[in-house]
Motif scaffolding. Structure first.
Motif: not given
Length: 620
Positions: A598-615
């Protein structure tokens, strides 16, 4: 358009509804449960284990309550399961199952789950809540009485499922005998669908007359085929090598007999009902606004497809704004193509000028194959993981082509042994465009639907509902986003192909206008077709097929643009935040690595990845 259980996207909305025995409110995420009726030794399960157990039970019940989905996944579906289709009993079981599942899920604290299961929990809950809304009695009163229509309906899906391929399993004599037994039950299943249609006739809730006329034409096309060349006889043309001559002869005779005595008469009876009883009382207005309760239903269907609560008026205006923006870009490309006149005149030119149209089906097919070879060579620069399943390219069967869009995708098998199929439309070649070859392949084939669907179902680390399920905004949004990769891959340096992708982008923008226009503003079919012809270079056959699809499947067309805008926005956020650390392969890995979200779940996941440095590998 992914042909992924499309017969359940229509008015019937036979959404997957599974279940699990409800737990006592006193049980928490570390609840004591008993396994396999062990004597008296309790086993304490962690939240992770409870969720895994819930998913496993869910899969088992799902196959029993979703006969068509089970067939698509290669499961052996009994005659008793098959015969539940379109019955109130199956609807009741799905509703009860959904309630039990939500009750069980409520006993699991997502804070006690590991990161990947937390994503699965969020997806699962969103899916079940969406199903719950669509199963409400007042909604079912509108949807269950319209069991299928011309857009991916059961009557055209069943021949495809019966022909083998597309994930179905016909490996043994027992498989063939079960197929024949199901064929014998087809009269009963159609009879149950007819009973549902009659309920709608009594309550005043019917399909638009347009969709009924299209169904009649589809049935006529199927019945016009000789029995020995029909899709129902396809399994007799491709026996497994280890079948004995006696088995082949017997099965061939029985398939011929059941097709003649059961299948074709069942289709003739359905046609007779549609022509003589149903069509005369159907509604002439195509949109849901003509149905009591249609406005609320449209919002529910829009949420079902987009996973977002949307205001149709805002969506309509967004579409109008996007149409103007894209037309500005089109104006520049038409000049590169040597046309100095107004854009509306170029739309007419491109429809009639032979250089923009294929001269033969072979020329069209070769264009797609050429794009496919280039994508294969470039894909490792954009993706860490590639599908195991090959991708085949073929034209639609003749009996379907008139009612299909320019292309679509049919998924392969989960183990990668059966290929995915990119279908293109060779009907009415003068209305097909060479300009759209690259963008259509990128969307329907690779890296669009084929990558997203194949990578999900081949990822055995995911729960089955993430491997095989999904929502339209993600699935179609990814495919529309995949079209934009053509800029980076170099396809749109050619003005012909650049025009094609703008024309396709225009299609998705117009969908926001036309779908809301039809279902909330009282637009007629003619008004919708005229709007599409006035604002794009698409041919009339394509425009009519598109509009007929929106009429049959309200809200689905909104999801393309909504999903793509979400993915594009998340990519821009990642590029801005990560700078030189941004790796397109890792971004795509995050978007594709958890199945359709779902769009909200995808958004939260990608933003966590960004916050973790995109590793690499983060929450994959």
């Amino acid at each position: 358009m992914a042909m992924m259980r499309t017969w359940r996207i229509g008015a019937a909305l036979l959404v997957l509804a599974t279940g699990f025995p409800a737990r006592s409110p006193a049980q928490d995420a570390s609840a004591i449960v008993r396994i396999d009726a062990a004597p008296a030794t309790p086993v304490r399960l962690s939240a992770n284990a409870m969720l895994d157990r819930l998913f496993a039970e869910d899969v088992r019940e799902a196959m029993a309550l979703d006969p068509l989905g089970a067939l698509e996944q290669g499961q052996r579906v009994s005659v008793q399961q098959f015969a539940l289709l379109f019955t109130p009993e199956l609807a009741r079981k799905r509703h009860e199952s959904n309630a039990r599942t939500l009750a069980a899920l409520a006993q699991i604290d997502p804070e006690q789950l590991d990161p990947s299961r937390r994503i699965s929990h969020a997806v699962f809950e969103e899916t079940k809540r969406n199903e719950q809304a669509l199963m409400a009695p007042d909604v079912q009163a509108l949807t269950a009485v319209q069991p299928f229509n011309h857009f991916g309906g059961f009557h055209i899906a069943y021949p495809e499922l019966s022909a083998g391929g597309s994930g179905s399993t016909l490996n043994s004599v027992a498989d063939y005998d079960l197929l024949i037994a199901r064929h014998r039950a087809l009269r009963q299943v159609f009879g149950q669908a007819i009973a549902r249609f009659r309920e709608g006739m009594a309550s005043g809730i019917t399909e638009p007359r347009l969709t009924v006329d299209n169904m009649i034409v589809q049935i006529d096309g199927l019945l016009a085929q000789r029995i020995d060349r029909s899709p129902f006889m396809a399994p007799a043309r491709q026996f497994p090598q280890d079948f004995t001559p006696a088995d082949r002869a017997r099965i061939g005779r029985e398939l011929t007999e059941v097709t003649r005595r059961d299948i074709y008469p069942a289709y003739r009876a359905l046609r007779r009902f549609l022509v003589e009883e149903y069509r005369p009382v159907t509604r002439e207005q195509p949109g849901l606004s003509a149905v009591a309760g249609g406005d609320r239903l449209y919002r529910l269907l829009a949420r079902h497809h987009t996973t977002l609560d949307l205001d149709p008026a805002v969506v309509h205006q967004t579409g109008l704004t996007e149409v103007v923006r894209i037309q500005t870009q089109m104006d520049g490309v038409k000049q590169q193509l040597g046309f100095a006149g107004p854009l509306r005149a170029f739309f007419d030119r491109i429809r009639s000028d032979p250089r923009f149209h294929p001269r033969s089906e072979h020329e069209l097919a070769e264009g797609f194959r050429s794009v496919g070879r280039k994508v294969d060579a470039l894909a490792p620069q954009y993706f860490l993981h590639l599908p195991k399943a090959p991708l085949h390219i073929q034209s639609y069967p003749a009996y379907r082509a008139k009612f299909e869009a320019g292309g679509s995708y049919a998924q392969g098998s989960a183990d990668g042994t059966q290929p995915g199929v990119f279908f293109f439309n060779a009907y009415d070649l003068k209305s097909r465009f060479l300009t759209g070859v690259a963008t259509l392949y990128l969307h329907e084939g690779a890296p669009g639907h084929h990558f997203q669907i194949s990578l999900a179902q081949e990822n055995t680390a995911l729960p089955d509902f993430q491997r095989f399920g999904g929502n339209t905004a993600y699935i179609e949004g990814w495919a529309l986003y995949a079209e934009t990769l053509g800029y980076e891959m170099g396809f749109y340096a050619d003005p012909m192909q650049h025009w094609g992708t703008l024309d396709d982008e225009m299609l998705r923008a117009m969908r926001l206008v036309v779908d809301t226009g039809l279902h909330t503003k009282g637009w007629s079919r003619e008004q919708a077709v005229d709007y599409m012809l006035a604002n794009s270079g698409m041919g009339r056959s394509d425009a009519e097929a598109e509009v007929d699809r929106y009429i049959a499947n309200p809200g689905q067309a909104l999801a393309y643009k909504i999903g793509a805008l979400t993915i594009q926005r998340l990519r821009k956020e990642a590029e801005s935040a990560l700078g030189s650390r941004f790796d397109i392969r890792l971004f795509h890995d995050q978007v594709l690595g958890s199945g359709a979200l779902p769009m909200a779940v995808l958004e939260a996941k990608v933003r966590r990845w960004i916050a973790a440095g995109g590793r690499a590998g983060y929450l994959r």
